[in-house]
Design a protein around this motif. Structure first.
Motif, short mmCIF file in Angstrom:
data_model
loop_
_atom_site.label_atom_id
_atom_site.label_comp_id
_atom_site.label_asym_id
_atom_site.label_seq_id
_atom_site.Cartn_x
_atom_site.Cartn_y
_atom_site.Cartn_z
N THR A 15 -33.67 45.55 -35.91
CA THR A 15 -32.60 46.28 -36.57
C THR A 15 -31.28 45.56 -36.34
N GLU A 16 -30.58 45.26 -37.43
CA GLU A 16 -29.26 44.62 -37.36
C GLU A 16 -28.19 45.67 -37.57
N TYR A 17 -27.10 45.57 -36.82
CA TYR A 17 -26.03 46.54 -37.03
C TYR A 17 -24.66 45.89 -36.89
N ASN A 18 -23.68 46.49 -37.58
CA ASN A 18 -22.27 46.14 -37.46
C ASN A 18 -21.49 47.40 -37.15
N THR A 19 -20.55 47.30 -36.24
CA THR A 19 -19.70 48.43 -35.91
C THR A 19 -18.53 48.47 -36.89
#
Length: 255
Positions: free
Chosen positions: A135-139
């Motif tokens: 899972t890739e995420y950006n804040t």
């Protein structure tokens, strides 16, 4: 005219001769399930009644998750979309409100044990080893709430945009819990103290996870498609109360 913060029910987002996309509100099942025998409304039947023809679910959303849900309108399109989902050749985007301040960017690479779906996997052989999950995420934004909880006088929260690269059951929810940033309102993997805080503060008993975008290949034309869904009313209003709503990407028109 529906605005972003008025979407609190099933809404038609896009339709052509082969596919239809809706906004599924939190708390609505995609289809009938033995787990929730008391439920009488389902996205499949409601969408069928809304457009006046049979629909084929291309994927699933958890009952507690709101947002974009895609259906095919014929069996050939259903098979093609199903293959895109199973091959992970399309791009799914979600927004989540989680506990704590996360890193600016992260790639969660943690295998997950198989979780059987009592509705769809009754006759499926369960893998014994953990399955690869990414899972890739950006804040997008971070905020705080001046309400004491435990030994902390102030609580911290992050708004994340996430793209799961694999499709394990409850993958985003389990992955964020695994890095100690559980999603607010998650009764299975979340922090009950923060869940209770939000229930008391906002009065919304929901999971703060929404499917907001799908990028895929149209099953008939072969053209690239992008369909976006705005946030549900209660989600958007909670972000506004945390001064995070301005960080939500503006939904574009279907392409």
């Amino acid at each position: 005219m529906q605005t972003q913060c008025q979407l609190d029910a099933l809404q038609l987002i896009y339709q052509d001769e082969s596919i239809v996309a809706i906004h599924k509100p939190a708390g609505l099942l995609v289809h009938r399930s033995p787990i929730d025998k008391h439920e009488t409304q389902f996205a499949v039947q409601m969408t069928r009644d809304l457009i006046g023809q049979a629909v084929f679910p291309a994927h699933r959303l958890d009952k507690a998750t709101s947002g974009l849900l895609l259906f095919a309108l014929d069996s050939d399109s259903a098979r093609d979309l199903g293959r895109q989902f199973s091959d992970h050749t399309l791009r799914k985007t979600y927004l989540a409100l989680c506990r704590g301040w996360t890193q600016e960017y992260g790639m969660i690479n943690k295998p997950l044990l198989y979780k059987k779906d009592k509705y769809g996997d009754r006759n499926k052989q369960e893998p014994s080893e953990p399955q690869a999950a990414l899972t890739e995420y950006n804040t997008l934004a971070q905020g705080s709430l001046n309400i004491p909880l435990g030994k902390f006088p102030q609580q911290r929260y992050s708004l994340l945009q996430l793209q799961p690269q694999t499709g394990r059951k409850h993958q985003i929810r389990r992955h964020l819990n695994g890095i100690s940033h559980p999603i607010i309102g998650d009764v299975s993997y979340g922090d009950r103290h923060h869940n209770h805080l939000f229930n008391d503060w906002r009065g919304y008993h929901r999971l703060y996870l929404a499917a907001t975008s799908l990028e895929f290949t149209h099953p008939q034309s072969g053209q690239p498609m992008i369909i976006n869904a705005p946030l549900q009313n209660d989600f958007h209003q909670t972000l506004s109360a945390l001064n995070l709503a301005s960080a939500v990407p503006e939904p574009s028109q279907p392409q």
